[in-house]
Design an enzyme around this catalytic site. Structure first.
Site, PDB file in Angstrom:
ATOM      1  N   ASP A   1       0.836  -1.200   0.000  1.00 12.29           N
ATOM      2  CA  ASP A   1       0.000   0.000   0.000  1.00 12.29           C
ATOM      3  C   ASP A   1       0.875   1.256   0.000  1.00 12.29           C
ATOM      4  OD1 ASP A   1      -2.323   1.437   0.006  1.00 12.29           O
ATOM      5  OD2 ASP A   1      -3.003   0.787   1.983  1.00 12.29           O
TER       6      ASP A   1
ATOM      7  N   GLU B   1       2.907   6.952  -2.391  1.00 10.66           N
ATOM      8  CA  GLU B   1       2.657   8.161  -3.182  1.00 10.66           C
ATOM      9  C   GLU B   1       3.017   9.446  -2.437  1.00 10.66           C
ATOM     10  OE1 GLU B   1      -0.448   4.964  -3.617  1.00 10.66           O
ATOM     11  OE2 GLU B   1      -0.164   6.455  -2.028  1.00 10.66           O
TER      12      GLU B   1
ATOM     13  N   ASP C   1      -8.703   3.802  -3.614  1.00 11.27           N
ATOM     14  CA  ASP C   1      -9.841   4.078  -2.743  1.00 11.27           C
ATOM     15  C   ASP C   1     -11.017   4.659  -3.521  1.00 11.27           C
ATOM     16  OD1 ASP C   1      -8.151   3.200  -0.806  1.00 11.27           O
ATOM     17  OD2 ASP C   1      -7.815   5.152   0.115  1.00 11.27           O
TER      18      ASP C   1
END
Length: 740
Positions: free
Chosen positions: A416, A419, A482
């Protein structure tokens, strides 16, 4: 980034210099070098006090031309991407004569004509003119703050459409859009993206890769409506033009250059179930979910433990929460005994409460600020820092903890984040901070993927990754990030996946039902059909579970129906995965990639799953859906109705079906096993659909070795026959009308 005020003027405070002519053209060590002054040179005095732009053309691979634009050649740039298929810069043939210079590489020729106005043309040996850089295309811009930018503009033809640029959640066709290549955690309902790829292709049969890992801004027919502009800050800009002639050919050539997807293991195609994110769970919760799946005859392949398998405030420390999971070794054994693979969530961010924080800080493994302090902030985790993946020792340190988890029984990692990378920092190897913002995802995922390959072997290594840049396609699988729990978000999720596919990403997944919020039962059931007809399928949410009985009994039935359909399709899906691995053609394909049909150019509400199955998810509460069938005959999977294509169809569907059509002439291999990795040659059947060809070859791959077996199916008046050497003959199932 825009620089102009309409066609004639630049924006206030901007100054612009443009390449005006090709003044000198010469061959230098197998490359073509052009000096382009920023004023037409009419006499010797014009060469004084006059900036120039040096344009260098070279070829790193067959059918690929690299163009480097430089104002001040002595300035250190950000560097480029790792392109494993690049083999030097001297492919092709350079010719200079009669005021014209050309570089020919395979079927692609770049031609520069001497004099004014500036003209650089790209042409295909068969298709002719592709695109070009003309007057005022190459620009050197200074903004009011004194920053310098280089831009290029390549022309767009009439009816030419641009695709790609990574995972973008707006319309599939990028014409008219502004796209900044800058990885961000912005969800799926914004113009930001987790996976930014500075590569696009067009329906005219070529692709363009901007070889700059920093912030590249694309104006796709949005500054000059007849051009694609791309720009970056600095003194230079590099791009590569990739020949076709078809979009598939472009992807095949591009992925040969930038890297092709790894072949993912068969088990990864099955359904993954997650704990979800902030939900309460412990071992009892996990086992109750698994018991519920078994009791309801719901196939399951993998179980994922999200963030809270570790203690709060301690992410990431790779230590199981002893309160929720007091016996992790036993738990993993019990999951494996049920035939499940296990995935755990990880993160490249180290909270200051983690046992790894002091260890990493003392050893110099964490990213530092220019003053030498460890870079930290309080978003996500209190006092979190970043692992410095430019430091080989830091990579080995991080990997050591992953190896311990694999030794404990973990099979895969969900990588995950990656970024939120600052640019006011310094890196161990001196990397440019702006370049590392996007490249960080690549370094992070590469470190994790390397461990999986080392410990489990390349045939069993698979990630579940969120962020990526150029090269990320080599380390599947990626999921869409998401999203919210609505029909609208389901559609934007699909657009993101199709856009990503145009960049050579072969495998893709998304959170079934949406991540944020609790979907109503209708949304969840529609999303189940879509998710289980994707290359990879995961049930995952934020603050609510995604076990189907939480919604209603029909959701359980829909899960069972489409899970078993996907398992039955495994020989077909695995073959599509082999094609992604060998050629770079994605498993889930935009219609524009598969068909030369003007009607499909803008379609982003349906897709091809492999070469022969057309899927149109239902994005409405009432079950209404429109689907376009390209020219030819199509067979409805559920009813076996044969339909003539070349038209739109308005259909109505309950939750148990959706538009699922088979291309005429297809032979779909199907398994009778209820495991994705159970071995499908025993009980294999070939579903033969009507077609004009008498003979169709279909290849089925061994799920462990990927060794191919090709069956030849012969259609005849009395049915069909199959022949193959050294394998038991599969059964034949005639579908639709086979009289054709």
């Amino acid at each position: 980034m825009k620089f102009t005020d309409g066609y004639w003027e630049v924006l206030p405070g901007m100054t612009a210099l443009y390449a005006q002519e090709a003044y000198t053209i010469r061959e230098v060590d197998g490359t073509l070098v052009v000096v382009a002054p920023t004023k037409r040179i009419e006499h010797r005095g014009d060469t004084l006090n006059r900036p120039t732009i040096t344009v260098t053309l070279s070829s790193p691979a067959d059918g690929v031309v690299r163009v480097r634009l430089e104002h001040h050649r002595g300035t250190r740039g950000r560097g480029g991407f790792d392109l494993p298929g690049a083999d030097g810069e001297r492919h092709g043939t350079v010719a200079v004569s009669d005021g014209t210079g050309s570089l020919t590489s395979g079927r692609l020729t770049a031609t520069v004509r001497a004099g004014a106005p500036w003209s650089l043309e790209f042409a295909d040996s068969t298709e002719g003119h592709l695109t070009g850089s003309g007057n005022r295309s190459i620009g050197y811009i200074t903004d009011p703050a004194g920053r310098h930018f280089v831009h290029e503009q390549l022309e767009l033809g009439v009816g030419e459409y641009v695709y790609g640029l990574g995972e973008r959640f707006g319309p599939l066709v990028k014409n008219g859009q502004t796209v900044d290549i800058w990885n961000a955690d912005g969800g799926t309902s914004s113009e930001q993206a987790y996976k930014n790829i500075p590569f696009y292709l067009t329906n005219k049969g070529y692709g363009v890769l901007v070889d700059d890992p920093g912030r590249v801004s694309f104006e796709v027919g949005s500054e000059s409506v007849e051009r694609v502009q791309f720009s970056a800050e600095g003194e230079s800009l590099e791009y590569l033009v990739v020949a076709g002639p078809t979009p598939k050919d472009v992807l095949e050539r591009y992925t040969a250059l930038a890297g092709r997807p790894a072949l993912v293991p068969a088990w990864s195609y099955g359904l993954w179930l997650s704990t979800s994110f902030t939900t309460d769970y412990d071992e009892a919760t996990v086992m109750s979910f698994l018991d519920g799946f078994a009791e309801r005859d719901l196939p399951l392949s993998a179980f994922h433990f999200d963030c809270f398998w570790m203690r709060e405030f301690h992410w990431t420390d790779f230590t199981w929460d002893p309160g929720a999971f007091p016996d992790p070794d036993g738990l993993l054994d019990r999951l494996h005994a049920r035939g499940l693979r296990v995935c755990v969530w990880i993160n490249p961010y180290i909270a200051q409460e983690s046992r790894l924080f002091k260890e990493g800080a003392d050893a110099g493994y964490l990213v530092r600020k220019p003053d030498g302090d460890v870079w930290q902030w309080d978003m996500w985790q209190a006092g979190m820092a970043l692992v410095d993946f430019t430091n080989p020792d830091a990579v080995a340190w991080y990997q050591g903890y992953l190896r311990q988890l694999i030794g404990q029984g973990v099979d895969s990692f969900k990588t995950d984040f990656g970024e939120r990378i600052p640019i006011d920092v310094q890196w161990h190897d001196g990397s440019d901070p702006e370049a590392m913002h996007n490249l960080y995802a690549q370094r992070y995922n590469a470190a994790v993927h390397e461990v999986l390959v080392d410990e489990r072997g390349p045939a069993d290594a698979v990630l579940f990754a969120r962020s990526a840049t150029i090269g990320g396609q080599t380390m599947p699988v990626h999921w869409g990030g998401d999203n919210s729990s609505s029909h609208v978000s389901m559609a934007e999720t699909l657009r993101g996946g199709l856009s990503l596919a145009m960049g050579g990403f072969g495998f893709w997944a998304h959170d079934i039902g949406g991540f944020e919020g609790l979907p109503d039962a209708g949304v969840f059931k529609r999303w189940l059909a879509f998710g289980l007809l994707s290359s990879h399928s995961r049930l995952h949410g934020s603050s609510s579970y995604r076990v189907p009985w939480q919604f209603d009994d029909e959701a359980v039935a829909i899960t069972r129906t489409f899970s078993k359909l996907k398992l039955a399709l495994m020989p077909y899906l695995f073959a599509a995965g082999v094609e992604a691995h060998e050629k770079g053609i994605p498993v889930m394909r935009p219609m524009a990639l598969e068909f030369d049909d003007r009607a499909v150019a803008h379609i982003d509400t349906q897709y091809m799953l492999g070469p022969d199955l057309l899927v149109a998810p239902v994005f409405s509460a009432d079950g209404s859906v429109e689907v376009y069938l390209p020219h030819g005959r199509w067979i409805n999977w559920f009813t076996e109705e044969v339909v003539e294509g070349g038209t739109w169809r308005a259909e109505q569907h309950g939750f148990e079906t959706l538009p699922l059509y088979v291309r005429e002439g297809a032979v779909i291999p199907m398994s009778s096993r209820e495991r994705p990795d159970g071995g499908w040659f025993d009980g294999l059947s070939l579903h033969v659909f009507p077609g004009h060809s008498e003979v169709t070859d279909v290849t089925v791959y061994d799920h462990e070795t990927a060794e191919p077996t090709t069956y030849r199916v012969t259609r005849g008046i009395n049915g069909a026959q199959v022949a193959v050497a050294e394998k038991a003959l599969p059964s034949l199932v005639l579908r639709g009308s086979n009289s054709g």
